[in-house]
Design a protein around this motif. Structure first.
Motif, mmCIF file in Angstrom:
data_model
loop_
_atom_site.group_PDB
_atom_site.id
_atom_site.type_symbol
_atom_site.label_atom_id
_atom_site.label_comp_id
_atom_site.label_asym_id
_atom_site.label_seq_id
_atom_site.Cartn_x
_atom_site.Cartn_y
_atom_site.Cartn_z
ATOM 1 N N PRO A 82 0.816 -1.220 0.000
ATOM 2 C CA PRO A 82 0.000 0.000 0.000
ATOM 3 C C PRO A 82 0.852 1.274 0.000
ATOM 4 C CG PRO A 82 -0.865 -1.584 1.574
ATOM 5 C CD PRO A 82 0.446 -2.126 1.100
ATOM 6 N N LEU A 83 1.930 1.267 0.790
ATOM 7 C CA LEU A 83 2.880 2.382 0.819
ATOM 8 C C LEU A 83 4.291 1.805 0.797
ATOM 9 C CD1 LEU A 83 1.354 4.626 3.659
ATOM 10 C CD2 LEU A 83 1.061 4.911 1.198
ATOM 11 N N SER A 84 5.156 2.361 -0.019
ATOM 12 C CA SER A 84 6.547 1.918 -0.048
ATOM 13 C C SER A 84 7.410 3.002 -0.666
ATOM 14 C CB SER A 84 6.701 0.611 -0.842
ATOM 15 O OG SER A 84 6.383 0.810 -2.205
ATOM 16 N N GLY A 85 8.721 2.872 -0.477
ATOM 17 C CA GLY A 85 9.625 3.865 -1.062
ATOM 18 C C GLY A 85 11.064 3.608 -0.693
ATOM 19 N N ARG A 86 11.950 4.328 -1.340
ATOM 20 C CA ARG A 86 13.379 4.251 -1.040
ATOM 21 C C ARG A 86 14.024 5.580 -1.419
ATOM 22 N NH1 ARG A 86 16.456 4.291 -5.513
ATOM 23 N NH2 ARG A 86 18.335 3.936 -4.274
ATOM 24 N N PHE A 87 15.095 5.930 -0.711
ATOM 25 C CA PHE A 87 15.848 7.135 -1.034
ATOM 26 C C PHE A 87 17.330 6.857 -0.834
ATOM 27 C CE2 PHE A 87 11.736 9.105 -0.547
ATOM 28 C CZ PHE A 87 11.761 10.095 -1.514
ATOM 29 N N ASP A 88 18.112 7.186 -1.848
ATOM 30 C CA ASP A 88 19.563 7.062 -1.784
ATOM 31 C C ASP A 88 20.087 8.359 -1.176
ATOM 32 O OD1 ASP A 88 22.321 7.016 -2.255
ATOM 33 O OD2 ASP A 88 22.076 5.737 -4.019
ATOM 34 N N MET A 89 20.421 8.323 0.121
ATOM 35 C CA MET A 89 20.813 9.530 0.833
ATOM 36 C C MET A 89 22.112 10.116 0.289
ATOM 37 S SD MET A 89 18.264 9.707 2.770
ATOM 38 C CE MET A 89 18.743 11.104 3.765
ATOM 39 N N GLN A 90 22.976 9.274 -0.277
ATOM 40 C CA GLN A 90 24.232 9.759 -0.843
ATOM 41 C C GLN A 90 23.970 10.666 -2.039
ATOM 42 O OE1 GLN A 90 27.217 6.998 -2.728
ATOM 43 N NE2 GLN A 90 28.350 7.469 -0.855
ATOM 44 N N LYS A 91 23.087 10.236 -2.934
ATOM 45 C CA LYS A 91 22.731 11.060 -4.091
ATOM 46 C C LYS A 91 21.991 12.322 -3.667
ATOM 47 C CE LYS A 91 22.417 7.296 -7.476
ATOM 48 N NZ LYS A 91 21.520 6.566 -8.413
ATOM 49 N N LEU A 92 21.177 12.189 -2.627
ATOM 50 C CA LEU A 92 20.427 13.350 -2.150
ATOM 51 C C LEU A 92 21.366 14.423 -1.616
ATOM 52 C CD1 LEU A 92 17.566 14.481 -1.605
ATOM 53 C CD2 LEU A 92 17.692 13.442 0.655
ATOM 54 N N LEU A 93 22.358 14.027 -0.827
ATOM 55 C CA LEU A 93 23.311 14.995 -0.275
ATOM 56 C C LEU A 93 24.207 15.587 -1.353
ATOM 57 C CD1 LEU A 93 24.382 13.294 3.065
ATOM 58 C CD2 LEU A 93 22.910 15.280 2.760
#
Length: 683
Positions: free
Chosen positions: A596-607
């Motif tokens: 129902p809800l999911s996600g991911r974030f690459d914190m290295q690319k974000l920074l």
């Protein structure tokens, strides 16, 4: 012989019965407890590298005083045993408690002596000893148990139309006579209450800082007063403000019209030593009385615990979702947090306060795991009303949509996906409203909800947006923009200047499913034909676009399209096409359609994309360190039986022994960077 055996049996029966009656019972968790935590010491002790941890703590603590303890793993506390923490509060008392198991009482007492304030003596009672580490912190112990308590007491606020109930009233009555005796005795104070030694040099430093601040405020106020006085003189003569110079917003006064007006002199009020002394004595008496109350509360709690079996009796509903394999377990009662204490009284004064309280009337349980390559946090949400919980769970049972999952790609910074049942939102809100009880507008609200369900066709609304959506952050770009700023000369004349700065421009795609494409096309068409909005909106075939030439923010152009049952809002038309996916991104796509809800974030690319937001040298060094070591965040949420479960995983990237020491290693490096910047370079 038979009679003797009968007497022996009767004696044994009576002995067992009496001892069972007088057997020590376990201590029950307070009824108003709203937070409970268990720390799995057996597992955590194996994951802590004390050879690294001890030197770091010694380095940090030596700033305030010379460290008296060199090995924090040998304080007498049994570190491979479980710890229990809980917090409770009511109308007047906030209390945090921690239970520890000891393996060496002598070492523990040495640790206490090195920690407590000088002059504070240890009080010995029947089954335990205790001491106050501070005016609101107390610790008690016996041969194998220790209890730490932090207690804060505040007299309940006197609400206008409500009866003030002080939960500590009995304690106040019991110490009132003692308090008055100690106050009437003159300057003598309770031996357990010790003020921090007065440091006149430190106080002088504080006063000088205050004087500096006041002088700066006086300078600013004098300049503002002078400007207003100039305005008054000009208005008296010309009956209007002067015309503004081109390129400046400052008033154009002539030197003849401007009169030199001396700034007002602000004199410090004369201090009355006797009045100051009386005021300080009153403050001291309040502090002493408050200390006696919290000390009495601590003693009562210590008596209850050390006269029990030394086992904590926790309600089963609090530990229903505890996993014995987790490193830390936490339970929070959001219903009590919202409804108890000051916040609860405030909510009762509002007409829709009960409805808001109902929204938060739930429990959260957390299991935290420090694995070798990642940190896992599993959260279980459950509303206290089974009907409300059932309606919430129904929202989390939406349909899958593989078209949206095709927008995920390997190079993206991250995504957030949603597959819920939009048709169940009305039912969920309706059950929340019914559970809020009788309110001033209960009948009216229920009628409005029923009317909305009749007039507004739920099926038609659901077709507009069934509940499937995704946000994909593809990249973070930078853009140079111009902006207007103002500078001031020594006489506070204002001048408008144009400057440039770098802003982050997110390259993203937001898309959601629809079964009514015509509705969204009509909206976008209206934006291109309306007199006001058509200046920025345009249409090229089936592609709609928004453009703002003067934008200085995060977006200057957006694109819209409705195609194959999907509504797109994106920063680039190329983002509307399906992306090539590797095995890894295919798995992400499967999860985005499954949960129902999911996600991911690459914190290295974000920074990396936010690099230009960090200006100073220490900030950039810290950013570079974090960027090299920061990991990836992944989460998913689903309805499981009577709960809504969310799992959050944070994968680490460095060579630490485990995810617990990963954070320590990272903080240690940041600490070293900050300390190196403080050192004065040798010339």
């Amino acid at each position: 012989m038979k009679s003797v055996l009968q007497k022996i049996q009767i004696f044994i029966f009576l002995f067992v019965g009496v001892t069972s009656v007088f057997a020590q019972q376990s201590m029950k968790l307070p009824k108003d407890a709203l937070f409970y935590m268990e720390i799995n010491g057996k597992q955590l002790d194996k994951k802590v590298n004390w050879e690294k941890f001890n030197p770091f703590l010694q380095e940090v603590t030596k700033k305030n005083k010379k460290p008296t303890w060199t090995d924090y793993s040998k304080t007498g506390i049994k570190y491979d045993a479980p710890q229990y923490h809980y917090a409770a509060f009511n109308d007047s008392v906030q209390m945090y408690t921690a239970h520890f198991i000891l393996d060496n009482q002598e070492k523990f007492q040495e640790f206490i002596h090195s920690t407590k304030k000088e002059g504070l003596e240890i009080t010995k009672k029947g089954k335990y000893s205790y001491v106050s580490l501070d005016n609101d912190v107390f610790i008690a112990w016996n041969g194998n148990r220790a209890v730490l308590k932090m207690i804060n007491y505040n007299k309940p606020y006197n609400w206008e139309d409500e009866t003030v109930v002080d939960s500590a009233a009995a304690i106040i009555d019991s110490v009132a006579a003692i308090t008055m005796d100690s106050l009437s005795a003159g300057p003598e104070m309770d031996s357990a209450y010790v003020e921090k030694a007065f440091d006149y040099k430190e106080e002088i430093g504080y006063l000088k800082e205050d004087i500096k601040t006041l002088k700066e405020e006086i300078r600013e106020n004098n300049a503002e007063i002078a400007r207003m006085q100039k305005d008054i003189k000009y208005l008296e003569k010309h009956h209007q403000y002067p015309e503004e110079k081109k390129g400046s917003t400052d008033k154009n006064y002539s030197e003849k019209e401007e009169e030199a007006l001396p700034p007002p002199i602000l004199e410090d009020p004369e201090e009355d030593p006797e009045e100051e002394a009386a005021f300080q004595k009153e403050l001291d008496s309040i502090d002493i009385e408050k200390f006696k109350i919290v000390r009495k509360l601590a003693e009562q709690s210590f008596d209850e615990y050390f006269n029990s079996s030394l086992e904590l009796d926790v309600p089963k509903e609090m530990t229903a979702y505890r996993d014995g394999a987790s490193d830390v377990f936490v339970y929070t009662d959001y219903g009590k947090i919202v409804n108890n204490g000051l916040y609860g009284k405030m909510m009762k004064r509002y007409e829709f306060g009960p409805f808001i309280s109902t929204l938060y009337n739930s429990n959260y349980s957390y299991n935290l795991y420090f694995d070798k390559d990642k940190i896992r946090l599993v959260n279980n949400y459950q509303h206290k009303n089974p009907d409300v919980q059932k309606s919430v769970a129904a929202v989390y049972k939406g349909k899958k949509n593989k078209k949206l999952a095709a927008l995920i790609n390997d190079k993206s910074v991250g995504y957030y996906s949603m597959n819920v049942d939009g048709s169940k939102y009305f039912d969920m809100l309706y059950t929340f409203l019914k559970d809020s009880g009788d309110t001033d507008y209960q009948n009216e609200s229920e009628l409005i909800m029923e009317t909305m369900k009749i007039v507004l066709d739920e099926e038609a609304i659901t077709k507009i947006a069934p509940g499937n959506g995704i946000f994909v952050l593809n990249e973070l770009k930078s853009k140079t923009v111009e902006y207007t700023d103002f500078e001031y000369d020594d006489e506070y004349n204002e001048k408008e200047v144009t400057k440039t700065k770098e802003v982050v421009m997110p390259d993203f795609t937001f898309a959601f499913a629809t079964e009514n494409e015509g509705y969204w096309n009509r909206i976008f068409t209206l934006l291109t034909t309306n007199k006001k909005t058509s200046k920025n909106f345009s249409k090229n075939g089936g592609l709609y676009s928004f453009k703002d030439e003067k934008s200085t923010g995060y977006f200057d152009q957006l694109f819209f399209m409705v195609k194959d049952g999907i509504v797109y809002v994106t920063s680039s038309p190329d983002n509307m096409q399906p992306k090539s996916q590797s095995e890894i991104s295919k798995n992400w796509a499967k999860d985005s359609a499954k949960y129902p809800l999911s996600g991911r974030f690459d914190m290295q690319k974000l920074l990396t994309g936010l690099e230009k937001e960090f200006k100073s040298v220490p900030q950039r060094k810290t950013l570079d360190l974090i960027r090299r070591n920061v990991g990836e965040v992944y989460f998913r949420t689903e309805a499981k039986g009577e709960k809504i479960q969310t799992e959050i995983d944070y994968r680490i990237r460095n060579s630490s022994e485990n995810s617990l020491m990963y954070f320590f290693d990272l903080f240690d490096e940041i600490y070293k960077i900050n300390e190196s910047e403080k050192k004065v370079p040798v010339l």
